[in-house]
Design a protein around this motif. Structure first.
Motif, PDB file in Angstrom:
ATOM      1  N   PRO A 378       0.824  -1.201   0.000  1.00 33.20           N
ATOM      2  CA  PRO A 378       0.000   0.000   0.000  1.00 33.20           C
ATOM      3  C   PRO A 378       0.865   1.260   0.000  1.00 33.20           C
ATOM      4  CG  PRO A 378      -0.145  -1.154   2.134  1.00 33.20           C
ATOM      5  CD  PRO A 378       0.867  -1.879   1.311  1.00 33.20           C
ATOM      6  N   PRO A 380       0.472   5.440   0.776  1.00 38.46           N
ATOM      7  CA  PRO A 380      -0.321   6.633   1.091  1.00 38.46           C
ATOM      8  C   PRO A 380       0.202   7.820   0.276  1.00 38.46           C
ATOM      9  CG  PRO A 380       1.202   6.117   2.901  1.00 38.46           C
ATOM     10  CD  PRO A 380       1.453   5.109   1.825  1.00 38.46           C
ATOM     11  N   CYS A 439       4.822   9.511  -1.966  1.00 37.36           N
ATOM     12  CA  CYS A 439       4.291   8.512  -1.050  1.00 37.36           C
ATOM     13  C   CYS A 439       4.683   8.949   0.349  1.00 37.36           C
ATOM     14  CB  CYS A 439       4.867   7.138  -1.360  1.00 37.36           C
ATOM     15  SG  CYS A 439       4.343   5.911  -0.149  1.00 37.36           S
ATOM     16  N   ASN A 441       4.767   6.999   2.988  1.00 34.94           N
ATOM     17  CA  ASN A 441       5.574   6.006   3.686  1.00 34.94           C
ATOM     18  C   ASN A 441       6.966   6.628   3.635  1.00 34.94           C
ATOM     19  OD1 ASN A 441       7.580   3.896   3.843  1.00 34.94           O
ATOM     20  ND2 ASN A 441       5.899   2.429   3.657  1.00 34.94           N
ATOM     21  N   MET A 449      10.517   8.002  -3.910  1.00 37.89           N
ATOM     22  CA  MET A 449       9.139   7.947  -4.402  1.00 37.89           C
ATOM     23  C   MET A 449       8.486   9.309  -4.145  1.00 37.89           C
ATOM     24  SD  MET A 449       6.277   5.096  -3.537  1.00 37.89           S
ATOM     25  CE  MET A 449       4.920   4.802  -4.671  1.00 37.89           C
TER      26      MET A 449
END
Ligand code: C2O
Ligand code: CU
Length: 457
Positions: A378, A380, A439, A441, A449
């Motif tokens: 996943p 976020p 992202c 994370n 990212m």
């Protein structure tokens, strides 16, 4: 943490030079920075002095601020330097936060610096919200969830070593215990009345499945960008890194002596990411696996009150949806793995302030951004400088926490589950310049990212 030597942390300290006293309230028992309260429409000026041994920045997560005060990695504050930023508070009432957004030559420092303690809450208040007379003061509970690992000497342990470190970087760091406001979850004495519980996932990578210990539904009244139009009952509510949820916790039917726990519940077995990461988490370190069940706060009823406030049926009077139609431009982003180096967005990784042609948008435009997650994890996804609406989701796994994803209202961070495609609608209002999407994370973000996009006037 615990008996013995104090842990070394990095923290934000604040001194109020001018303005109402309640603007800054320190969190003396925690490494968290002071909670900052601002009014919509007010102008603030903040002097940020860096006493750390390395570059840092302060990002106002979720706030609609000009590009040059957004705390972006391109504008580092060097050790010993002071930067002054000022902005007008344009956002409606909501729970926001601030944290480091530093990026060095060797990669991002967000994961490390936030983990060391550089994070704090920022609350925006406005009249619209005040008119609702929601529980406030002692009846408002602020909860910052973060997981940490401590060594025997109480020092914080960030990424593990060797194989463990590789795993930590790939999945994002998972600690072996969960802290609420920088301390082990505590018991709080409450009365038979409703509470407003405002929760931030300030963790580097952990996703929480918020639920009540007695199985009662979770009543969600707000998300990242403030109150929802109306309350929503969910069996549980998913909170991913950087996201906020506003929860109405009503204890008016309880008796003195009763207790209720806010917990993070187990993810269903077989859920692709959860299952996979549970296994790998255990292989890599002793981290508390993603998807375990653990307490976040314990409420103990100690006082009974006669009257109780009702939950307002309507919460938000503001426009709650950005109008989109079949002519609205859709911009797609493919989230994909890069061998041994983390993840990319449309094949690209962080590249300083370089912006590709398809990362340029026009000031005043409304667009739909579509994130397609072709990784087994996943992500976020966070977009700076605005609040968006979630238009819809498709694909994904029926087991992937769907019942707990709160998609209504305003958001700045949206969880994109494995194999899922999520569309969000936004309007580029007011400010042009460079902004970031990434992202949240933090280990993914630090590994690249993350990209700049440009709002052109
Ligand atoms: Cu919470 Cu780019 O930030
Ligand atoms: Cu990610």
């Amino acid at each position: 943490m615990g008996p013995g030597a104090p842990s070394e942390v990095w923290r934000y300290r604040a001194e109020l030079l001018k303005g109402p006293k309640n603007t800054v309230s320190e969190n003396p028992d925690s490494y968290l920075g002071p909670t900052i309260r601002l009014r919509r429409g007010q102008t603030v000026k903040i002097h940020i002095h860096n006493e750390l041994p390395e570059d840092t920045t302060v990002h106002w997560h979720g706030l609609h601020v000009p590009s040059d005060v957004d705390g972006q990695p391109r504008l580092p504050i060097r050790p010993g330097e002071t930067m002054t930023v000022g902005f007008e508070v344009l956002d409606r009432a909501g729970l926001f936060w601030y944290h480091s957004h530093a990026h060095g030559k060797q990669g991002g420092r967000v994961g490390f610096q936030s983990y060391a303690g550089l994070a704090g809450l920022l609350i925006v208040e406005d009249e619209e919200e005040a008119d609702l007379k929601l529980p406030s003061g002692d009846n408002e509970l602020l909860l910052v969830l973060q997981d940490r690992t401590f060594a025997g000497n109480n020092e914080l342990v960030y990424l593990g070593r060797g194989m463990g470190s590789m795993m930590d970087r790939m999945h994002g760091f998972l600690g072996d215990r969960v802290l609420a406001n920088g301390a082990p979850p505590t018991t709080r004495k409450v009365a038979t009345r409703p509470y407003r519980i405002r929760v931030l996932d300030g963790s580097n990578a952990r996703i929480y499945k918020l639920a009540w210990s007695d199985g009662r539904p979770v009543t969600v009244i707000g998300a990242d960008g403030g109150l929802l139009q109306e309350p929503e009952d969910r069996p549980y509510a998913v909170l991913a890194p950087a996201q906020r949820l506003d929860i109405w916790g009503d204890l008016s039917e309880f008796q003195p002596g009763d207790t209720l726990e806010l917990i993070s519940d187990r993810f269903r077995a077989g859920m692709m990411s959860g299952g996979m990461m549970d296994g790998m988490g255990m292989m890599g370190s002793n981290a508390l696996p993603l998807g375990s069940r653990f307490p976040l706060a314990r409420l103990e009823v100690s006082k009974s009150l006669k009257a109780s406030e009702p939950l307002p049926a309507q919460l938000g009077v503001q426009r709650q949806k950005i109008p989109v139609n079949s002519n609205t431009r859709i911009r797609s982003f493919e989230l994909s793995p890069v061998m041994m180096r983390g993840f990319a967005m449309n094949g690209r990784r962080f590249d300083g302030t370089n912006v590709a042609d398809d990362e340029k948008v026009r000031l005043g435009d409304t667009e739909i951004w579509e994130f397609h997650n072709s990784t087994p994890m996943p992500h976020p996804m966070h977009i700076h400088g605005l609040q968006f609406n979630v238009v819809g989701r498709r694909g994904g796994n029926s087991d992937s926490l769907q019942q707990g994803l709160v998609d209504s209202g305003w958001h700045d961070t949206v969880l994109v589950m494995p194999r899922e495609t999520v569309q969000v609608a936004m309007k580029f209002e007011r400010f042009d310049g460079l902004y970031i999407y990434h992202c949240h994370n933090m280990e993914h973000e630090d590994a690249g990212m993350m990209r700049y996009f440009q709002v052109q006037s």
